[in-house]
Design an enzyme around this catalytic site. Structure first.
Site, short mmCIF file in Angstrom:
data_model
loop_
_atom_site.label_atom_id
_atom_site.label_comp_id
_atom_site.label_asym_id
_atom_site.label_seq_id
_atom_site.Cartn_x
_atom_site.Cartn_y
_atom_site.Cartn_z
N TYR A 458 18.98 6.51 5.91
CA TYR A 458 17.87 7.43 5.69
C TYR A 458 16.57 6.65 5.84
O TYR A 458 15.71 6.66 4.98
CB TYR A 458 17.97 8.07 4.31
N SER A 718 11.66 7.39 4.08
CA SER A 718 12.45 8.42 4.76
C SER A 718 11.79 9.79 4.71
O SER A 718 12.01 10.63 5.58
CB SER A 718 13.84 8.51 4.12
N THR A 740 15.90 0.54 0.64
CA THR A 740 14.87 0.40 1.67
C THR A 740 14.39 1.74 2.20
O THR A 740 13.29 1.83 2.74
CB THR A 740 15.40 -0.46 2.83
N CYS A 741 15.21 2.79 2.08
CA CYS A 741 14.77 4.10 2.57
C CYS A 741 13.69 4.69 1.68
O CYS A 741 12.86 5.48 2.14
CB CYS A 741 15.95 5.06 2.67
N PHE A 742 13.69 4.31 0.40
CA PHE A 742 12.71 4.84 -0.55
C PHE A 742 11.69 3.78 -0.99
O PHE A 742 10.88 4.04 -1.88
CB PHE A 742 13.42 5.41 -1.79
#
Length: 774
Positions: A458, A718, A740-742
């Site tokens: 994401y 994301s 890492t997506c958030f």
């Protein structure tokens, strides 16, 4: 060759034999081939602060980086006053000679032996040093240095005196030692009365200590006159002690174990207060607990008592003996060691008007007496935050306009799958991207999967993919790109890339597609190119000024041609190209080898040189790169940016501003906040990190080590804009983890600063792979 022959040597002078033997592995400065090095020597006089003439110079050795001169010079020197300076230059016909390095030799601090019969003195290799941080030098200079004895009688006398004692004989046979005999006058002068000692202070001054009276003086005791009765001297010591206790400044050069000096008003004597031994008691009360080792008590001008900690070189109003009673119940979030920055230095004293205090529960806080406010954060950390972020409204408008004009794909799947292995990421990605015949597919949502990992992409996994892949693509090992200079990590296209890879043009188109995908999807690549590269992407003219940041020496040569008559150089409209040791002449224009460079056509010559240097040599590679880049980003949209903005669009900012980072950080879950002890320790650790460690932490949490153009306020995840977030998670036994997506860091509640720093460093330096939603 002998200098100053025929002159009587002044007192204190000696004859020094210098043999400039060879240079080893010198730096290459000449762009047209090897260097033409020579050595120039100078004799600097410390007393007069000037260079004594004459200087000496070797002959020039042509076309080599390992020259052998083997030239000898004999000069008169005063070892106490003189410094030798050897400078190595590359002879240059176009401009001033290029600097290849220097070797300064302070005679008083260098062991130089006397020439003696039967003892061979070997030459020594000295490292060539730069003049300034911008100087690019390397290699060694091999020199022979030895003092010359006056005559043969002196050598015979030396040998006879060495045979008179077996101990002296054994010592003199060692080439690293020399026996020096004192004259009767010197021997008698070195003797001091009983109870006296000669010392040297931190400034190099000699003073004398009388241990019987615990006082010092600048004069030798045998040169002093009677200074009064013992009662008068005792009164002087007591007066000096009062002065010492009332002084409010402590030099940073004071060290524990050294005596503290108070200079009397007449400038002749110094009374000394020696620190009391550990465990002894102060004179103002036998029942008082002694101060800890390294601490002293003093009185401020307003009469208030303060304490000096020489261990950490700080002062405090708080009695360390009272702090000691709280040490067992000290807050676990307080560091027990002095803070150090990334270079290992302590942070120094607090700013003027600030004071450090401790709450009842042993938490440290800071008082700003100027504004009458308090805070938990150490005010000294602000200066370690890195260069301040400058917000550009103009760039923000351009970027928003650019994003709005990017055309979204139509009639394509919802996502594009790429499966790669970390060990073979370049080849796997190349096959997956170049197999796509319709570039519109690359504009859909990316779904990256690393082989053997269960992470769901994401945006976090794709950011990791761009980061790792960019490091592989631009690795000079593959021969596609090369560093522009030895000490500069900006990249340029390798003009010989076809020799390293027969499919190099296909790879350049692949790299262009990856860079275009990074821009389209709002990602950053981990590479910086030379300024002419960005100008070629924008189809802009490359000027002579652009050469200065890439090769300053080449720039200076062409600038000299532009400002002077070039006829004497006998240049033609051609250049010599070095291809793995083979010389090839390349004409800059038709029949260029037959056209001489004159004052009338020198401007055309310089423009053709620049065009060949940056454009013609890599024309095919650049066309392939732009073909892949324009598959995703139309050229007309790219032209709205200038070269500086295009660099930031591709790679972002390299320097990290911790103050900006902290200002745009959110805290999730309701447990952590800006004043929580764990959060305070976290930012303290980040402030004390160097820029590389900060980049690794940022890459660990967000998937990229770069910062967007306008700072952390424009950090994306994301779901679009996604600020850096910290959330409480786990127990102190766990390691930090990242989403890492958030852009989120899950931080366990570590009890001490040292534990938090150790666990955080372990996580960012040893973590690889994904598990779960990222």
């Amino acid at each position: 060759m002998s200098l100053r022959e025929g002159h009587n040597e002044p007192s204190g002078y000696a004859r020094l034999r210098i043999r400039v033997i060879a240079g080893l592995n010198l730096a290459k400065k000449d762009i047209f081939g090897a260097s033409d090095p020579y050595v120039k020597g100078f004799l600097y006089n410390w007393c007069r602060r000037n260079y004594d003439s004459p200087c000496f110079q070797t002959k020039t050795i042509k076309k080599t980086l390992n020259p052998k001169w083997d030239e000898e010079f004999v000069i008169n020197v005063n070892p106490r006053q003189h410094k030798l300076l050897f400078e190595v230059f590359d002879e240059n016909r176009l401009t001033r000679d290029d600097f290849l390095g220097e070797v300064p030799i302070i005679l008083a601090e260098t062991t130089i032996l006397h020439e003696r019969s039967g003892i061979e003195i070997p030459p020594r290799d000295f490292i060539l040093q730069p003049r300034s941080p911008r100087s690019r030098v390397k290699g060694h200079l091999r020199l022979y240095l030895a003092y010359i004895s006056e005559n043969e009688e002196e050598q015979e006398t030396d040998s006879q005196s060495s045979e008179s004692s077996q101990e002296v004989s054994n010592t003199s046979t060692n080439a690293d030692w020399e026996v020096v005999e004192l004259t009767p006058n010197e021997s008698s002068r070195n003797s001091l009365p009983a109870g006296w000692e000669e010392r040297i202070d931190l400034n190099g001054r000699t003073y004398y200590v009388d241990h019987s009276t615990r006082s010092t003086t600048w004069l030798r005791p045998d040169e002093m006159t009677s200074s009064g009765t013992p009662q008068q001297r005792q009164q002087e010591q007591e007066a000096a002690a009062v002065v010492f206790r009332n002084r409010h400044h402590v030099s940073q050069d004071d060290t524990i174990g050294e005596n503290f000096e108070v200079i009397a008003l007449d400038g002749s004597t110094v009374s000394v207060l020696e620190p009391l031994p550990t465990g002894s008691r102060r004179s103002h009360g036998d029942d008082e607990e002694p101060l800890p080792a390294g601490w002293n008590q003093s009185i401020a001008p307003n009469g208030r008592i303060f304490f000096i900690d020489h261990n950490s070189r700080i002062t405090t109003w708080d009695d360390p003996r009272k702090k000691k009673s709280h040490s067992d119940g000290m807050s676990p979030c307080r560091s027990k060691q002095p803070l150090h920055d990334a270079t290992g230095d302590t942070l120094g004293p607090l700013p003027a008007g600030w004071e450090e205090r401790i709450t009842d529960d042993s938490r440290i806080f800071y008082v700003d007496h100027a504004t009458k406010t308090t805070q938990w954060e150490d005010p000294r950390l602000k200066k370690l935050g890195g260069p301040a972020m400058r917000y550009s409204i103009q760039y923000k408008k351009k970027y928003d306009n650019f994003r709005a004009k990017l055309r979204k794909p139509e009639s394509v799947p919802n996502k594009f799958d790429i499966k790669v292995s970390r060990s073979n990421i370049l080849e796997d990605s190349y096959r997956g991207i170049m197999a796509v015949k319709k570039p519109e597919l690359l504009k859909t949502k990316l779904w990256i999967e690393f082989e053997g990992e269960t992470g769901l992409d994401y945006a976090g996994v794709s950011k990791e993919w761009f980061y790792i892949l960019s490091k592989e693509m631009f690795n000079p090992y593959y021969g596609l790109f090369e560093y522009s200079a030895i000490d500069d990590y900006t990249l340029q296209i390798n003009p010989q890339s076809g020799l390293a890879n027969e499919e190099h043009l296909s790879y350049f188109r692949f790299i262009g597609r990856i860079c275009g995908m990074a821009v389209y999807h709002g990602r950053l690549i981990d590479a910086y190119f030379i300024r002419p590269f960005y100008k070629m992407m924008l189809h802009r003219h490359i000027s002579l000024k652009d050469l200065e940041s890439v090769d300053s020496e080449y720039f200076n040569s062409l600038q000299w041609i532009l400002e002077n008559q070039p006829d004497c150089l006998e240049l033609t409209f051609s250049v010599d190209e070095d291809v793995f040791g083979d010389k090839k002449e390349v004409e800059l224009k038709e029949n260029g080898r037959d056209i001489k460079v004159t004052n009338e056509n020198k401007s055309e010559y310089i423009q053709l040189i620049i065009k060949y240097r940056f454009s013609d040599r890599v024309k095919k590679q650049m066309l392939a790169f732009m073909e892949g880049f324009n598959d995703l980003i139309p050229q007309q949209l790219l032209t709205m940016f200038d070269p500086n903005e295009l660099e930031l669009l591709l790679a972002g900012l390299q320097d990290i501003d911790v103050n900006d980072w902290k200002a745009f950080t959110k805290y999730r879950g309701g447990e952590y906040n800006t004043n929580h002890p764990v959060v305070i320790n976290f930012w303290k650790v980040v402030y004390l990190f160097n820029n590389e460690q900060r980049s690794r932490l940022l890459q660990f949490v967000t998937g990229t080590s770069r910062v967007p153009m306008n700072g952390f306020a424009e950090l994306y995840g994301s779901n679009g804009h996604q600020p850096f977030t910290i959330e409480k998670w786990g127990t102190p036994a766990d390691l930090p983890r990242a989403h890492t997506c958030f852009n989120r860091l899950d931080l366990p509640p570590y009890s001490t600063l040292e534990e938090l720093r150790a666990k955080l460093l372990f996580a960012i330096e040893n973590t690889e792979g994904f598990d779960g939603v990222d």
